[in-house]
Scaffold this active site. Structure first.
Site, PDB file in Angstrom:
ATOM      1  CB  SER A   1      -0.874   0.004   1.264  1.00 25.85           C
ATOM      2  OG  SER A   1      -1.483   1.266   1.459  1.00 25.85           O
TER       3      SER A   1
ATOM      4  CE1 TYR B   1      -4.079  -2.275   4.500  1.00 21.04           C
ATOM      5  CE2 TYR B   1      -3.263  -0.028   4.301  1.00 21.04           C
ATOM      6  CZ  TYR B   1      -3.697  -1.202   3.717  1.00 21.04           C
ATOM      7  OH  TYR B   1      -3.745  -1.306   2.347  1.00 21.04           O
TER       8      TYR B   1
END
Length: 282
Positions: free
Chosen positions: A160, A173
């Site tokens: 990401s 995350y």
């Protein structure tokens, strides 16, 4: 001109006599979004596919049909990437069924939008297990099969932009994706001698079920805080994955490829949450 002992589609060493002629890729999280797009792109590039899925709200058969329409053999298997004890046996079973394993694409993941002070340990562990523990075990198992196969291989970890930049409410995350990014670099160093390249692809906002934009046209959405002005399409991520798994990327390893419409270049000016184009004016 192709090197005689290399597969021209992947750059991997050719299979020994009796092994399957098409390279095989294992894609996790293949039931939707980026996983589905990666599976289809790899099938179109000449790979046979092992597709793993977990979310009961999505139909993995749709991905299987699209992959088969592209001419690929397909193995479909439900797999929970947090069940780490099941992962290495699953990799071995898939490789045995398809005859080889040439590429692993770690896509399956999850996230959170919970402030740090409100985050409970169970949710932290769930995200870390899904986004870091599972990919590590799969990478290790796949790499062992690739080393034993003697043909080299490819590992792609879908991270990401938050591998590189923090986001409020996304502590586990960001921690997991940052860890997966550095795991990618270590694995690239250690596996290079076996002809295995290891890279990360770091998407920004992509129109997928995870972002609440399933089957929406990203070109119709306006994102003032993204330099290209819109979210990405899962197929734009898949195109980079397919390139990195292919013969043109044989000298690329340990890299993280941002597919984010320029969002990371915004730095402290932020990104996809901005509501105006004022930042474009000095």
């Amino acid at each position: 001109m192709a090197t005689p002992d290399l597969d021209p589609r992947t750059g991997a060493r050719r299979a020994p006599d009796g092994a399957g002629s098409r390279p095989v890729a294992l894609v996790t999280g293949a039931e939707s979004g980026i996983g589905r797009a990666c599976a289809v792109a790899l099938a179109e590039a000449g790979f046979d596919l092992a597709l793993t899925w977990h979310d009961p709200d999505h139909d993995p058969a749709r991905t299987a049909r699209e992959v088969q329409n592209a001419g690929a053999r397909t193995v479909l298997r439900r797999l929970d990437v947090t069940d780490v004890a099941a992962l290495a046996p699953a990799v071995d079973e898939i490789a045995d069924e398809l005859g080889r394993l040439d590429a692993l694409v770690n896509v399956a993941g999850t996230g959170t939008s919970t402030p740090l002070l409100d985050l409970d340990l169970a949710r932290w562990r769930e995200v870390i297990a899904t986004d870091l523990d599972g990919p590590f075990v799969l990478l290790q198992a796949a790499a062992r099969r690739m080393v034993a196969g003697g043909r080299g291989g490819r590992v792609l970890n879908v991270t990401s932009v938050h591998e590189h930049a923090p986001r409020v409410g996304a502590a586990p995350y960001c921690a997991a994706k940052g860890g997966l990014g550095l795991l990618t670099q270590v694995a690239a160093l250690e596996l290079a001698e076996h002809g295995i390249t290891v890279n990360a692809v770091a998407p920004g906002e992509i129109a997928t079920p995870m972002t609440g934009q399933e089957d929406e046209d990203p070109h119709a959405a306006h994102r003032p805080g993204v330099p290209l002005g819109r979210p990405g399409d899962a197929r734009e991520v898949a195109a980079v994955v397919a390139f990195l798994c292919g013969p043109s990327a044989t000298y690329v390893t340990g890299a993280s490829w941002a597919v984010d419409g320029g969002m990371l270049r915004m730095g402290p000016m932020a990104g996809s949450h901005l509501t105006s184009d004022d930042w474009r004016t000095p």
